[in-house]
Each structure stands twice: as C-alpha cells, then as structure tokens.
Motif scaffolding. Structure first.
Motif, PDB file in Angstrom:
ATOM      1  N   VAL A  33       0.866  -1.186   0.000  1.00 35.08           N
ATOM      2  CA  VAL A  33       0.000   0.000   0.000  1.00 35.08           C
ATOM      3  C   VAL A  33       0.899   1.231   0.000  1.00 35.08           C
ATOM      4  CG1 VAL A  33      -1.843   1.261   1.158  1.00 35.08           C
ATOM      5  CG2 VAL A  33      -1.784  -1.245   1.259  1.00 35.08           C
ATOM      6  N   ALA A  34       0.969   1.916  -1.144  1.00 39.23           N
ATOM      7  CA  ALA A  34       1.827   3.101  -1.260  1.00 39.23           C
ATOM      8  C   ALA A  34       1.154   4.345  -0.711  1.00 39.23           C
ATOM      9  CB  ALA A  34       2.215   3.324  -2.724  1.00 39.23           C
ATOM     10  N   VAL A  35      -0.169   4.436  -0.898  1.00 44.04           N
ATOM     11  CA  VAL A  35      -0.944   5.562  -0.369  1.00 44.04           C
ATOM     12  C   VAL A  35      -2.218   5.021   0.242  1.00 44.04           C
ATOM     13  CG1 VAL A  35      -2.205   7.680  -0.937  1.00 44.04           C
ATOM     14  CG2 VAL A  35      -0.015   7.217  -2.049  1.00 44.04           C
ATOM     15  N   HIS A  36      -2.435   5.335   1.518  1.00 48.39           N
ATOM     16  CA  HIS A  36      -3.668   4.955   2.190  1.00 48.39           C
ATOM     17  C   HIS A  36      -4.746   5.992   1.882  1.00 48.39           C
ATOM     18  CE1 HIS A  36      -2.030   1.663   4.744  1.00 48.39           C
ATOM     19  NE2 HIS A  36      -0.908   2.334   4.576  1.00 48.39           N
ATOM     20  N   GLY A  37      -5.998   5.726   2.283  1.00 47.65           N
ATOM     21  CA  GLY A  37      -7.109   6.624   1.987  1.00 47.65           C
ATOM     22  C   GLY A  37      -6.805   8.063   2.358  1.00 47.65           C
ATOM     23  N   THR A  38      -6.640   8.901   1.367  1.00 44.16           N
ATOM     24  CA  THR A  38      -6.141  10.263   1.563  1.00 44.16           C
ATOM     25  C   THR A  38      -7.105  11.298   1.030  1.00 44.16           C
ATOM     26  OG1 THR A  38      -3.804   9.647   1.548  1.00 44.16           O
ATOM     27  CG2 THR A  38      -4.321  11.855   0.807  1.00 44.16           C
ATOM     28  N   TYR A  39      -7.258  12.370   1.803  1.00 47.59           N
ATOM     29  CA  TYR A  39      -8.073  13.506   1.396  1.00 47.59           C
ATOM     30  C   TYR A  39      -7.194  14.740   1.311  1.00 47.59           C
ATOM     31  CZ  TYR A  39     -12.118  10.658   2.804  1.00 47.59           C
ATOM     32  OH  TYR A  39     -13.051   9.665   2.921  1.00 47.59           O
ATOM     33  N   CYS A  40      -7.205  15.429   0.174  1.00 50.90           N
ATOM     34  CA  CYS A  40      -6.493  16.697   0.070  1.00 50.90           C
ATOM     35  C   CYS A  40      -6.979  17.453  -1.156  1.00 50.90           C
ATOM     36  CB  CYS A  40      -4.981  16.495   0.013  1.00 50.90           C
ATOM     37  SG  CYS A  40      -4.370  15.571  -1.410  1.00 50.90           S
ATOM     38  N   LEU A  41      -6.768  18.765  -1.127  1.00 54.52           N
ATOM     39  CA  LEU A  41      -7.102  19.643  -2.236  1.00 54.52           C
ATOM     40  C   LEU A  41      -5.887  20.489  -2.586  1.00 54.52           C
ATOM     41  CD1 LEU A  41     -10.495  21.151  -0.931  1.00 54.52           C
ATOM     42  CD2 LEU A  41     -10.211  19.138  -2.391  1.00 54.52           C
ATOM     43  N   VAL A  42      -5.754  20.799  -3.861  1.00 55.91           N
ATOM     44  CA  VAL A  42      -4.777  21.789  -4.293  1.00 55.91           C
ATOM     45  C   VAL A  42      -5.541  22.880  -5.018  1.00 55.91           C
ATOM     46  CG1 VAL A  42      -2.748  22.292  -5.705  1.00 55.91           C
ATOM     47  CG2 VAL A  42      -2.931  20.096  -4.524  1.00 55.91           C
ATOM     48  N   ARG A  43      -5.359  24.118  -4.555  1.00 51.45           N
ATOM     49  CA  ARG A  43      -6.065  25.243  -5.152  1.00 51.45           C
ATOM     50  C   ARG A  43      -5.142  26.056  -6.056  1.00 51.45           C
ATOM     51  NH1 ARG A  43      -8.490  25.047   0.168  1.00 51.45           N
ATOM     52  NH2 ARG A  43     -10.713  24.583  -0.023  1.00 51.45           N
ATOM     53  N   ALA A  44      -5.747  27.013  -6.747  1.00 50.44           N
ATOM     54  CA  ALA A  44      -5.097  27.677  -7.875  1.00 50.44           C
ATOM     55  C   ALA A  44      -3.772  28.348  -7.553  1.00 50.44           C
ATOM     56  CB  ALA A  44      -6.057  28.691  -8.493  1.00 50.44           C
ATOM     57  N   HIS A  45      -3.601  28.907  -6.387  1.00 48.37           N
ATOM     58  CA  HIS A  45      -2.369  29.645  -6.101  1.00 48.37           C
ATOM     59  C   HIS A  45      -1.523  28.969  -5.022  1.00 48.37           C
ATOM     60  CE1 HIS A  45      -4.197  33.683  -7.717  1.00 48.37           C
ATOM     61  NE2 HIS A  45      -4.232  32.691  -8.593  1.00 48.37           N
ATOM     62  N   ASP A  46      -1.778  27.708  -4.741  1.00 48.13           N
ATOM     63  CA  ASP A  46      -1.082  27.019  -3.654  1.00 48.13           C
ATOM     64  C   ASP A  46       0.403  26.829  -3.941  1.00 48.13           C
ATOM     65  OD1 ASP A  46      -3.323  26.865  -2.099  1.00 48.13           O
ATOM     66  OD2 ASP A  46      -3.701  24.743  -2.433  1.00 48.13           O
ATOM     67  N   ARG A  47       1.161  26.817  -2.860  1.00 46.34           N
ATOM     68  CA  ARG A  47       2.579  26.474  -2.865  1.00 46.34           C
ATOM     69  C   ARG A  47       2.758  25.439  -1.751  1.00 46.34           C
ATOM     70  NH1 ARG A  47       1.782  28.891  -6.720  1.00 46.34           N
ATOM     71  NH2 ARG A  47       2.710  30.803  -7.542  1.00 46.34           N
ATOM     72  N   VAL A  48       2.906  24.177  -2.131  1.00 46.03           N
ATOM     73  CA  VAL A  48       2.876  23.079  -1.163  1.00 46.03           C
ATOM     74  C   VAL A  48       4.139  22.242  -1.268  1.00 46.03           C
ATOM     75  CG1 VAL A  48       1.634  21.010  -0.392  1.00 46.03           C
ATOM     76  CG2 VAL A  48       0.353  22.949  -1.328  1.00 46.03           C
ATOM     77  N   ALA A  49       4.741  21.935  -0.124  1.00 44.17           N
ATOM     78  CA  ALA A  49       5.818  20.949  -0.054  1.00 44.17           C
ATOM     79  C   ALA A  49       5.270  19.697   0.607  1.00 44.17           C
ATOM     80  CB  ALA A  49       6.994  21.489   0.746  1.00 44.17           C
ATOM     81  N   VAL A  50       5.387  18.559  -0.088  1.00 44.12           N
ATOM     82  CA  VAL A  50       5.004  17.263   0.479  1.00 44.12           C
ATOM     83  C   VAL A  50       6.285  16.615   0.975  1.00 44.12           C
ATOM     84  CG1 VAL A  50       3.882  15.047   0.084  1.00 44.12           C
ATOM     85  CG2 VAL A  50       3.116  17.070  -1.179  1.00 44.12           C
ATOM     86  N   MET A  51       6.406  16.470   2.294  1.00 42.02           N
ATOM     87  CA  MET A  51       7.664  16.066   2.902  1.00 42.02           C
ATOM     88  C   MET A  51       7.574  14.661   3.489  1.00 42.02           C
ATOM     89  SD  MET A  51       8.731  19.667   4.693  1.00 42.02           S
ATOM     90  CE  MET A  51      10.421  19.090   4.831  1.00 42.02           C
ATOM     91  N   GLY A  52       8.713  13.972   3.450  1.00 43.56           N
ATOM     92  CA  GLY A  52       8.766  12.628   4.011  1.00 43.56           C
ATOM     93  C   GLY A  52       9.958  11.880   3.447  1.00 43.56           C
ATOM     94  N   SER A  56       7.950   6.832   1.375  1.00 42.91           N
ATOM     95  CA  SER A  56       6.803   7.203   2.210  1.00 42.91           C
ATOM     96  C   SER A  56       5.523   7.386   1.420  1.00 42.91           C
ATOM     97  CB  SER A  56       7.113   8.495   2.987  1.00 42.91           C
ATOM     98  OG  SER A  56       7.375   9.570   2.109  1.00 42.91           O
ATOM     99  N   GLY A  57       5.617   7.425   0.084  1.00 38.63           N
ATOM    100  CA  GLY A  57       4.430   7.567  -0.745  1.00 38.63           C
ATOM    101  C   GLY A  57       4.300   8.915  -1.436  1.00 38.63           C
ATOM    102  N   LYS A  58       5.310   9.789  -1.279  1.00 36.49           N
ATOM    103  CA  LYS A  58       5.236  11.137  -1.854  1.00 36.49           C
ATOM    104  C   LYS A  58       5.095  11.097  -3.375  1.00 36.49           C
ATOM    105  CE  LYS A  58       9.253  12.670  -0.554  1.00 36.49           C
ATOM    106  NZ  LYS A  58       9.839  11.372  -0.183  1.00 36.49           N
ATOM    107  N   SER A  59       5.969  10.331  -4.018  1.00 32.78           N
ATOM    108  CA  SER A  59       5.957  10.282  -5.478  1.00 32.78           C
ATOM    109  C   SER A  59       4.640   9.707  -5.997  1.00 32.78           C
ATOM    110  CB  SER A  59       7.128   9.441  -6.000  1.00 32.78           C
ATOM    111  OG  SER A  59       8.363  10.049  -5.699  1.00 32.78           O
ATOM    112  N   THR A  60       4.153   8.666  -5.341  1.00 33.56           N
ATOM    113  CA  THR A  60       2.889   8.068  -5.774  1.00 33.56           C
ATOM    114  C   THR A  60       1.747   9.063  -5.659  1.00 33.56           C
ATOM    115  OG1 THR A  60       3.645   5.868  -5.098  1.00 33.56           O
ATOM    116  CG2 THR A  60       1.284   6.159  -5.412  1.00 33.56           C
ATOM    117  N   LEU A  61       1.738   9.846  -4.582  1.00 34.90           N
ATOM    118  CA  LEU A  61       0.692  10.853  -4.419  1.00 34.90           C
ATOM    119  C   LEU A  61       0.737  11.869  -5.557  1.00 34.90           C
ATOM    120  CD1 LEU A  61      -1.601  12.138  -2.778  1.00 34.90           C
ATOM    121  CD2 LEU A  61       0.152  13.408  -1.499  1.00 34.90           C
TER     122      LEU A  61
END
Length: 246
Positions: A33-52, A56-61
């Motif tokens: 299981v690379a990604v478990h049941g996940t909820y998230c949104l990305v909006r138009a002007h977001d700047r997000v770092a996915v860390m781990g 840990s599943g970052k690339s799959t996400l």
C-alpha cells in the motif's frame, strides 16, 4: 506566455481533489500500500511541499494528482480544469527527479518536444520553447546538447520542457534530489519564481527540510499516510487534518 492564472481563476479554485484516494501495488500477501485513503485539495495559487523520507508515498501521491497513476480506491478529480472535472495533457506539468533529456536533441529541441508531440507547428513550438527557456534562465543554452550541461542546467531545461505547455499546475517530484545543496536551492528559486510568473500552482515533494521551509504549506507523508497541519499555510485540504481521516 499566457496571462497569469491569477487573471483567469480565483485563488480558491480547486485544481485537484483527492477523496479517500488509495494506491496499492501488487496483490495478495505481496501487495504494497503506497498511499492509504487520503483527502487533500490543491487550489489555484497554492505552494505546497510534500515532505517525508524515501518510500513514504510522496511520489505516488504526485503521480495520482497528475493522472499518471490510477487510484485503486477513492477518486481523483480536476474540477478547475474543465467543465466535466477531467484532465487535459496541458493542464498539469510534471518535473521528475531525473531530467531525462534526449541526448540527440539540443536544449531548444528538448524544451519544445512536448509541443511537437502535441502537433504544434515547428515554428510555434520553437518560439514557446525559447520563451520557457528564458523563464528559467537557460536561454543561452539553447544550442547545447544534454551531455554539455551540468546537473543544474539539465534540470532547468527539464523545467522549461514542462513550462512550454503552459500548465496551470506544476508537480515537481524530488527536483533537487540529485543536486548539491547550492544548485538545489537555485532550482527551488526557479520553480517558485516561474510559478509566480505563469500563475501556476506548485506542489513539490522533498525529503529535504531546507526545501520544505521555502513553502508556506507543508504536508507530511509517512508510511503512505498524509498529514496536513492546520498551521501549514493556506487551507489546502478543506477541513481534514489527517489525510486518511474524512
């Protein structure tokens, strides 16, 4: 280049919505299981770092967000891109850890390749490729071959190749992973600066805290589970705190 997206879409426009999204590779006892049941949104002007850490599943996400992987559970939609919530090739650009340039093509040809493959006229493809190279500060490299480039230069060309299609969302998967600290910092500068110039949302996966601290929103992946702290910047995950909790 197109006008910045800030002129085309409000900041609260949802570009990507992951609802109870999961991704499992393999079957039976050997399933991972690379990604478990996940909820998230990305909006138009977001700047997000996915860390781990690695694995840990970052690339799959990110691949799920880009439509490169199909979820084995839940749904991924792109409501900000088309009336039916679907995804078009030019909407999302993906920057991978390795530049993966074609050795027989020069820098301008590499940057314009997605446009050529999309059926654009050669002159138009070259013009937009050169514009993208200028955006990342690599216009002076246009006649060089990939083997003549440093690692940082090659990654800038890879970013330009993505930008040539003028995406509204840029997903960068460990873009500094193969670079030294100084060059990696410069690449993050390029990504942040270009995202501002073209009005694109930006999500970067990284295991490097010095990269993560450059972003107002920081999500954490651990063993395939996503955590989105309430205090990590703009609200990018609705009302959810743990990524695997509705």
């Amino acid at each position: 280049m197109n006008a910045p997206m800030s002129a085309r879409a409000p900041a609260d426009t949802v570009l990507v919505s992951c609802q109870n999204v999961a991704r499992t590779f393999g079957r039976g006892a050997g399933a991972v299981v690379a990604v478990h049941g996940t909820y998230c949104l990305v909006r138009a002007h977001d700047r997000v770092a996915v860390m781990g850490p690695s694995g840990s599943g970052k690339s799959t996400l990110l691949h799920l967000m880009a439509g490169l992987e199909r979820p084995t559970g839940g749904t991924v939609t792109w409501p900000g891109f088309s009336a039916d919530g679907g995804l078009r090739a030019r909407d999302v650009g993906v920057v991978f850890q390795s530049p993966s340039l074609i050795n027989t093509l020069d820098v301008a040809e590499n940057a314009g390749l997605p446009l050529v493959l999309a059926g654009r006229p050669e002159a138009e493809a070259r013009r937009q490729a050169l514009e993208a190279l200028d955006l990342v500060g690599a216009g002076d490299l246009m006649g060089k071959l990939p083997q003549e480039l440093s690692g940082g230069q090659a990654q800038r060309v890879a970013i330009a190749r993505v930008l040539a299609l003028r995406p509204r969302l840029v997903l960068a998967d460990e873009p500094t992973g193969q670079l030294d600290r100084v060059t990696g910092r410069y690449i993050v500068d390029v990504l942040l600066g270009v995202a501002d110039q073209i009005g694109a949302a930006l999500v970067v996966s990284t295991h490097d805290p010095s990269v993560g601290e450059r972003f107002p929103a920081r999500w954490t992946m651990s063993d395939g589970r996503l955590t989105v702290p309430f205090d990590s910047g703009p609200p990018t995950a609705g009302a959810t705190h743990r990524g695997d909790t509705p």
